[in-house]
Scaffold this motif. Sequence first.
Motif, PDB file in Angstrom:
ATOM      1  N   ARG A   1       0.575  -1.342  -0.207  1.00 51.51           N
ATOM      2  CA  ARG A   1      -0.182  -0.004  -0.532  1.00 51.51           C
ATOM      3  C   ARG A   1       1.107   1.705   0.661  1.00 51.51           C
ATOM      4  NH1 ARG A   1      -4.368  -2.530  -2.521  1.00 51.51           N
ATOM      5  NH2 ARG A   1      -5.085  -4.095  -0.713  1.00 51.51           N
ATOM      6  N   VAL A   2       1.827   1.384   0.195  1.00 53.27           N
ATOM      7  CA  VAL A   2       2.716   2.375   0.740  1.00 53.27           C
ATOM      8  C   VAL A   2       3.176   3.059  -0.841  1.00 53.27           C
ATOM      9  CG1 VAL A   2       3.928   1.557   3.134  1.00 53.27           C
ATOM     10  CG2 VAL A   2       5.191   1.396   0.568  1.00 53.27           C
ATOM     11  N   PHE A   3       2.784   1.771  -1.758  1.00 59.15           N
ATOM     12  CA  PHE A   3       3.432   2.582  -3.562  1.00 59.15           C
ATOM     13  C   PHE A   3       2.243   3.546  -3.520  1.00 59.15           C
ATOM     14  CE2 PHE A   3       5.618  -1.307  -2.716  1.00 59.15           C
ATOM     15  CZ  PHE A   3       6.680  -0.795  -3.029  1.00 59.15           C
ATOM     16  N   ASP A   4       0.839   3.396  -3.027  1.00 60.58           N
ATOM     17  CA  ASP A   4      -0.024   4.274  -3.485  1.00 60.58           C
ATOM     18  C   ASP A   4       0.208   5.211  -2.437  1.00 60.58           C
ATOM     19  OD1 ASP A   4      -2.152   6.215  -3.771  1.00 60.58           O
ATOM     20  OD2 ASP A   4      -3.303   4.059  -4.290  1.00 60.58           O
ATOM     21  N   ALA A   5       1.135   6.528  -3.153  1.00 64.70           N
ATOM     22  CA  ALA A   5       1.170   7.365  -1.785  1.00 64.70           C
ATOM     23  C   ALA A   5      -0.045   8.165  -1.109  1.00 64.70           C
ATOM     24  CB  ALA A   5       2.284   8.750  -2.166  1.00 64.70           C
ATOM     25  N   ALA A   6      -0.652   8.969  -1.980  1.00 70.01           N
ATOM     26  CA  ALA A   6      -1.807   9.394  -1.420  1.00 70.01           C
ATOM     27  C   ALA A   6      -3.236   8.043  -0.444  1.00 70.01           C
ATOM     28  CB  ALA A   6      -3.094   9.377  -2.843  1.00 70.01           C
ATOM     29  N   GLN A   7      -2.925   7.084  -1.381  1.00 70.31           N
ATOM     30  CA  GLN A   7      -3.726   6.231  -0.150  1.00 70.31           C
ATOM     31  C   GLN A   7      -2.555   6.718   0.957  1.00 70.31           C
ATOM     32  OE1 GLN A   7      -3.663   2.047  -1.175  1.00 70.31           O
ATOM     33  NE2 GLN A   7      -5.716   2.394  -1.071  1.00 70.31           N
ATOM     34  N   PHE A   8      -1.875   6.172   1.516  1.00 71.97           N
ATOM     35  CA  PHE A   8      -1.206   5.398   2.288  1.00 71.97           C
ATOM     36  C   PHE A   8      -1.211   6.679   3.184  1.00 71.97           C
ATOM     37  CE2 PHE A   8       3.152   5.643   4.788  1.00 71.97           C
ATOM     38  CZ  PHE A   8       3.348   4.213   5.688  1.00 71.97           C
ATOM     39  N   VAL A   9      -1.341   7.992   3.216  1.00 73.29           N
ATOM     40  CA  VAL A   9      -0.964   9.409   3.868  1.00 73.29           C
ATOM     41  C   VAL A   9      -2.066   9.217   4.023  1.00 73.29           C
ATOM     42  CG1 VAL A   9      -0.665  11.534   3.525  1.00 73.29           C
ATOM     43  CG2 VAL A   9       1.315  10.369   2.496  1.00 73.29           C
ATOM     44  N   ASP A  10      -3.190   9.678   3.312  1.00 73.66           N
ATOM     45  CA  ASP A  10      -4.759   8.996   4.307  1.00 73.66           C
ATOM     46  C   ASP A  10      -4.680   8.242   5.083  1.00 73.66           C
ATOM     47  OD1 ASP A  10      -7.280  10.024   4.148  1.00 73.66           O
ATOM     48  OD2 ASP A  10      -7.451   7.610   3.663  1.00 73.66           O
ATOM     49  N   ALA A  11      -4.238   6.982   4.741  1.00 67.62           N
ATOM     50  CA  ALA A  11      -4.041   6.031   6.206  1.00 67.62           C
ATOM     51  C   ALA A  11      -3.715   6.848   7.478  1.00 67.62           C
ATOM     52  CB  ALA A  11      -3.542   4.918   5.744  1.00 67.62           C
ATOM     53  N   VAL A  12      -2.267   7.006   7.011  1.00 68.69           N
ATOM     54  CA  VAL A  12      -1.773   7.650   8.315  1.00 68.69           C
ATOM     55  C   VAL A  12      -2.540   8.963   8.824  1.00 68.69           C
ATOM     56  CG1 VAL A  12       0.679   8.768   9.004  1.00 68.69           C
ATOM     57  CG2 VAL A  12       0.878   7.232   7.268  1.00 68.69           C
ATOM     58  N   ARG A  13      -2.338  10.052   8.487  1.00 66.35           N
ATOM     59  CA  ARG A  13      -3.223  10.887   8.801  1.00 66.35           C
ATOM     60  C   ARG A  13      -4.782  10.299   9.413  1.00 66.35           C
ATOM     61  NH1 ARG A  13      -2.466  14.597   3.443  1.00 66.35           N
ATOM     62  NH2 ARG A  13      -0.484  15.807   4.729  1.00 66.35           N
ATOM     63  N   ARG A  14      -5.472   9.750   9.115  1.00 63.40           N
ATOM     64  CA  ARG A  14      -6.738   9.000  10.305  1.00 63.40           C
ATOM     65  C   ARG A  14      -6.757   8.308  10.998  1.00 63.40           C
ATOM     66  NH1 ARG A  14      -9.181   4.066   6.241  1.00 63.40           N
ATOM     67  NH2 ARG A  14      -8.290   5.781   5.237  1.00 63.40           N
ATOM     68  N   VAL A  15      -5.109   7.725  10.941  1.00 61.73           N
ATOM     69  CA  VAL A  15      -5.078   6.683  11.796  1.00 61.73           C
ATOM     70  C   VAL A  15      -4.415   7.838  13.554  1.00 61.73           C
ATOM     71  CG1 VAL A  15      -3.283   5.462  13.323  1.00 61.73           C
ATOM     72  CG2 VAL A  15      -4.145   4.793  10.942  1.00 61.73           C
ATOM     73  N   ALA A  16      -3.898   8.771  12.493  1.00 62.36           N
ATOM     74  CA  ALA A  16      -2.691   9.658  13.973  1.00 62.36           C
ATOM     75  C   ALA A  16      -4.321  10.933  14.225  1.00 62.36           C
ATOM     76  CB  ALA A  16      -2.321  10.367  12.997  1.00 62.36           C
ATOM     77  N   ALA A  17      -5.502  10.852  13.663  1.00 62.66           N
ATOM     78  CA  ALA A  17      -6.133  11.694  14.276  1.00 62.66           C
ATOM     79  C   ALA A  17      -6.867  10.591  15.175  1.00 62.66           C
ATOM     80  CB  ALA A  17      -7.046  12.266  13.011  1.00 62.66           C
ATOM     81  N   GLY A  18      -6.728   9.208  15.559  1.00 63.85           N
ATOM     82  CA  GLY A  18      -7.505   8.813  16.103  1.00 63.85           C
ATOM     83  C   GLY A  18      -8.838   7.331  15.629  1.00 63.85           C
ATOM     84  N   GLY A  19      -8.637   7.300  14.353  1.00 65.72           N
ATOM     85  CA  GLY A  19      -9.160   6.561  13.344  1.00 65.72           C
ATOM     86  C   GLY A  19      -8.792   5.525  13.191  1.00 65.72           C
ATOM     87  N   THR A  20      -9.307   4.558  12.055  1.00 71.05           N
ATOM     88  CA  THR A  20      -9.277   3.204  12.455  1.00 71.05           C
ATOM     89  C   THR A  20      -9.068   2.863  10.560  1.00 71.05           C
ATOM     90  OG1 THR A  20     -10.554   2.080  13.906  1.00 71.05           O
ATOM     91  CG2 THR A  20      -9.457   1.586  11.980  1.00 71.05           C
ATOM     92  N   ALA A  21      -7.919   2.532  10.044  1.00 73.81           N
ATOM     93  CA  ALA A  21      -7.307   2.069   8.802  1.00 73.81           C
ATOM     94  C   ALA A  21      -6.950   0.833   9.045  1.00 73.81           C
ATOM     95  CB  ALA A  21      -6.331   2.898   8.404  1.00 73.81           C
ATOM     96  N   MET A  22      -7.923   0.134   8.458  1.00 74.15           N
ATOM     97  CA  MET A  22      -7.505  -1.652   8.346  1.00 74.15           C
ATOM     98  C   MET A  22      -7.490  -1.567   6.778  1.00 74.15           C
ATOM     99  SD  MET A  22      -6.997  -2.597  10.646  1.00 74.15           S
ATOM    100  CE  MET A  22      -7.275  -4.086  10.954  1.00 74.15           C
ATOM    101  N   ASP A  23      -6.573  -2.571   6.337  1.00 72.95           N
ATOM    102  CA  ASP A  23      -6.275  -3.041   4.842  1.00 72.95           C
ATOM    103  C   ASP A  23      -7.341  -4.099   4.228  1.00 72.95           C
ATOM    104  OD1 ASP A  23      -4.883  -5.355   2.498  1.00 72.95           O
ATOM    105  OD2 ASP A  23      -3.461  -3.294   3.015  1.00 72.95           O
ATOM    106  N   PRO A  24      -7.905  -4.299   3.193  1.00 73.62           N
ATOM    107  CA  PRO A  24      -8.956  -4.284   2.567  1.00 73.62           C
ATOM    108  C   PRO A  24      -8.943  -5.959   2.326  1.00 73.62           C
ATOM    109  CG  PRO A  24      -8.014  -1.852   0.933  1.00 73.62           C
ATOM    110  CD  PRO A  24      -7.171  -2.728   2.405  1.00 73.62           C
ATOM    111  N   GLN A  25      -7.209  -6.374   2.785  1.00 79.61           N
ATOM    112  CA  GLN A  25      -7.260  -7.939   2.461  1.00 79.61           C
ATOM    113  C   GLN A  25      -7.546  -8.589   3.659  1.00 79.61           C
ATOM    114  OE1 GLN A  25      -3.925  -9.539   0.381  1.00 79.61           O
ATOM    115  NE2 GLN A  25      -3.553  -7.970  -1.373  1.00 79.61           N
ATOM    116  N   VAL A  26      -6.641  -8.309   4.866  1.00 78.11           N
ATOM    117  CA  VAL A  26      -7.215  -8.311   5.772  1.00 78.11           C
ATOM    118  C   VAL A  26      -8.901  -8.327   5.899  1.00 78.11           C
ATOM    119  CG1 VAL A  26      -7.332  -7.697   8.724  1.00 78.11           C
ATOM    120  CG2 VAL A  26      -5.646  -7.264   7.227  1.00 78.11           C
ATOM    121  N   ILE A  27      -9.867  -6.752   5.825  1.00 77.29           N
ATOM    122  CA  ILE A  27     -10.703  -6.963   5.791  1.00 77.29           C
ATOM    123  C   ILE A  27     -11.712  -8.089   4.815  1.00 77.29           C
ATOM    124  CG2 ILE A  27     -13.267  -5.521   5.531  1.00 77.29           C
ATOM    125  CD1 ILE A  27     -11.652  -4.621   7.947  1.00 77.29           C
TER     126      ILE A  27
END
Length: 215
Positions: free
Chosen positions: A109-135
């Motif tokens: 997922r890190v190779f999609d910069a926008a998606q990865f950075v969105d996940a980092v920001r979401r987690v930093a804000a107290g949210g949750t970011a789970m990989d689609p394959q896990v789900i």
Amino acid sequence: MRVVLAEDLFLLRDGLVRMLEAFGFEIAAAVESGPELTRALAELNPDVAIVDVRLPPSFTDEGLQCALAARRHTPGLPVLVLSQHVEQLYARELLADGTGGIGYLLKDRVFDAAQFVDAVRRVAAGGTAMDPQVISQLLTRRSQDTPMGRLTPREREVIELMAQGRSNAAIAAQLQITERAVTKHTSNIFAKLGLPPSDDDNRRVLAVLAYLDRG
């Protein structure tokens, strides 16, 4: 936003540092081992930690265990874990305390910069970011359960995006439907799964993940 990054592969660590700095993050520390990570998290109090599951010296799940120990010391410390492969046990351990500020992504997922950075920001804000394959694996494992079997194909699409941490607006955009339709689908999902409804995005994500991870 201050970040502690733990990754033992130099090229990937350096690439992540450069990517995050390009998006305005401050790298408080970039380390390569479990002991270094433990010290950095204790001393630097970052806004978010991005952690490879496998770190020296054990190369097992040392990174994950260091991050979980830091969360016990500092409840709610945002942690985004990176893994080479899907391991449901890792997801279960991350979800165990029932609070937000957690993420679990495959390294691809890190190779999609926008998606990865969105996940980092979401987690930093107290949210949750789970990989689609896990789900996807969690959904498949519970697909034989009667409540899950009652979900329509559209409701399964919605629950998968919901469990990834997506808001109603993001789900509507992804599925090209209205937010009102998403609200109706989520209400139906909570009713069919016997979960209490919630207007808080993170609480509903955690409720769905807890349901999927039962048993």
